[in-house]
Design a protein around this motif. Structure first.
Motif, short mmCIF file in Angstrom:
data_model
loop_
_atom_site.label_atom_id
_atom_site.label_comp_id
_atom_site.label_asym_id
_atom_site.label_seq_id
_atom_site.Cartn_x
_atom_site.Cartn_y
_atom_site.Cartn_z
N HIS A 1 28.38 49.81 39.03
CA HIS A 1 27.06 50.40 39.19
C HIS A 1 27.27 51.83 39.65
N GLU A 2 26.78 52.78 38.85
CA GLU A 2 26.94 54.21 39.14
C GLU A 2 28.40 54.56 39.37
N GLY A 3 29.29 54.01 38.54
CA GLY A 3 30.71 54.33 38.61
C GLY A 3 31.49 53.60 39.68
N ARG A 4 30.82 52.78 40.49
CA ARG A 4 31.49 52.06 41.57
C ARG A 4 31.65 50.59 41.18
N PRO A 5 32.89 50.05 41.20
CA PRO A 5 33.08 48.64 40.84
C PRO A 5 32.33 47.71 41.79
N ILE A 6 31.63 46.73 41.22
CA ILE A 6 30.84 45.77 41.98
C ILE A 6 31.41 44.37 41.86
N GLY A 7 31.89 44.01 40.66
CA GLY A 7 32.39 42.66 40.45
C GLY A 7 33.48 42.61 39.41
N LEU A 8 34.32 41.57 39.50
CA LEU A 8 35.40 41.36 38.54
C LEU A 8 35.29 39.94 38.01
N ASN A 9 35.25 39.80 36.69
CA ASN A 9 35.15 38.48 36.07
C ASN A 9 36.45 38.16 35.35
N LEU A 10 37.07 37.05 35.76
CA LEU A 10 38.29 36.57 35.11
C LEU A 10 37.91 35.79 33.86
N PRO A 11 38.87 35.56 32.95
CA PRO A 11 38.60 34.65 31.84
C PRO A 11 38.28 33.26 32.42
N ASP A 12 37.54 32.44 31.67
CA ASP A 12 37.16 31.11 32.16
C ASP A 12 38.37 30.22 32.40
N GLN A 13 39.40 30.37 31.56
CA GLN A 13 40.58 29.52 31.67
C GLN A 13 41.85 30.35 31.49
N VAL A 14 42.92 29.93 32.18
CA VAL A 14 44.24 30.57 32.03
C VAL A 14 45.29 29.50 31.76
N THR A 15 46.37 29.93 31.13
CA THR A 15 47.48 29.01 30.86
C THR A 15 48.57 29.26 31.89
N LEU A 16 49.01 28.18 32.55
CA LEU A 16 50.05 28.26 33.58
C LEU A 16 51.15 27.27 33.23
N THR A 17 52.30 27.42 33.88
CA THR A 17 53.42 26.51 33.70
C THR A 17 53.61 25.72 34.98
N VAL A 18 53.85 24.41 34.85
CA VAL A 18 54.09 23.57 36.02
C VAL A 18 55.48 23.91 36.55
N ALA A 19 55.56 24.40 37.79
CA ALA A 19 56.84 24.79 38.38
C ALA A 19 57.47 23.64 39.16
N GLU A 20 56.64 22.83 39.80
CA GLU A 20 57.12 21.73 40.64
C GLU A 20 56.15 20.57 40.56
N THR A 21 56.66 19.36 40.43
CA THR A 21 55.82 18.17 40.52
C THR A 21 56.71 16.96 40.76
#
Length: 188
Positions: free
Chosen positions: A118-138
């Protein structure tokens, strides 16, 4: 742009009392005696404080339209995160505490995000709805465990703890919902 108070809907951004407020709930009330009014619940975009305001139907409020631009996440720069505007290639730096620790974990190199300003000042950040991750530990898969509604804990490559189906193993790629942090499905 000035609008009538009776047209306020959830999701709208209003300029009220010197701040920007996103409407979270509205209730339009027409009492038997007196004029109709809109009961509005809103959250301040800068401070996070909540507001419960009553507007008469003939009141006029200032509706704000936020500018939305596509950015790519470039890198972590200590206390800030660097993003590049996809159209103009300009870079901006946003404070980590402004973005929020829960969202920083989902950021990946080159990820496309939408930054509202708004007027050049960041107000909000929207991420993608889903991301792909790798299982590191389970935990290892237990023989005979069915794919029922039981889940086991896992840690993704970005450090987020997540519950995954019991048949999944370390190294598998999964799709995670960024809003809830829940497992969605196995990645293609």
């Amino acid at each position: 742009m000035k609008i009538n108070a009776n047209t306020i809907k959830p999701g709208m951004v209003l300029q009220h009392e010197g701040g920007l407020w996103v409407v979270t709930k509205t209730a339009h009330v027409k009492p038997g005696k007196g004029g109709a009014f809109a009961q509005v619940e809103a959250k301040n975009l800068e401070t996070g404080t909540k507001l419960n305001e009553r507007f008469r139907s003939d009141d006029r409020v200032e509706r704000v339209t936020l500018e939305q631009r596509d950015y790519s996440f470039l890198f972590d720069n200590g206390d800030t995160l660097v993003f590049m505007d996809d159209a103009s290639y300009e870079q901006i730096e946003l404070q980590k505490d402004w973005v929020g620790e829960d969202r920083i974990a989902y950021l990946q190199d080159g990820m496309k995000v939408v930054i509202e300003s708004h007027e050049g000042r960041p107000i909000g950040l929207n991420l993608p709805d889903q991301v792909t991750l790798t299982v590191a530990e389970t935990e290892p898969t237990v023989k005979g465990q069915t794919a029922s509604s039981s889940y086991k804990p896992a840690i993704a490559d970005n450090g987020i703890r997540i519950m995954i189906p019991p048949y999944m193993t370390t190294g598998e790629r999964i799709v995670v919902d960024t809003a809830t942090g829940e497992y969605v499905r196995r990645a293609d």
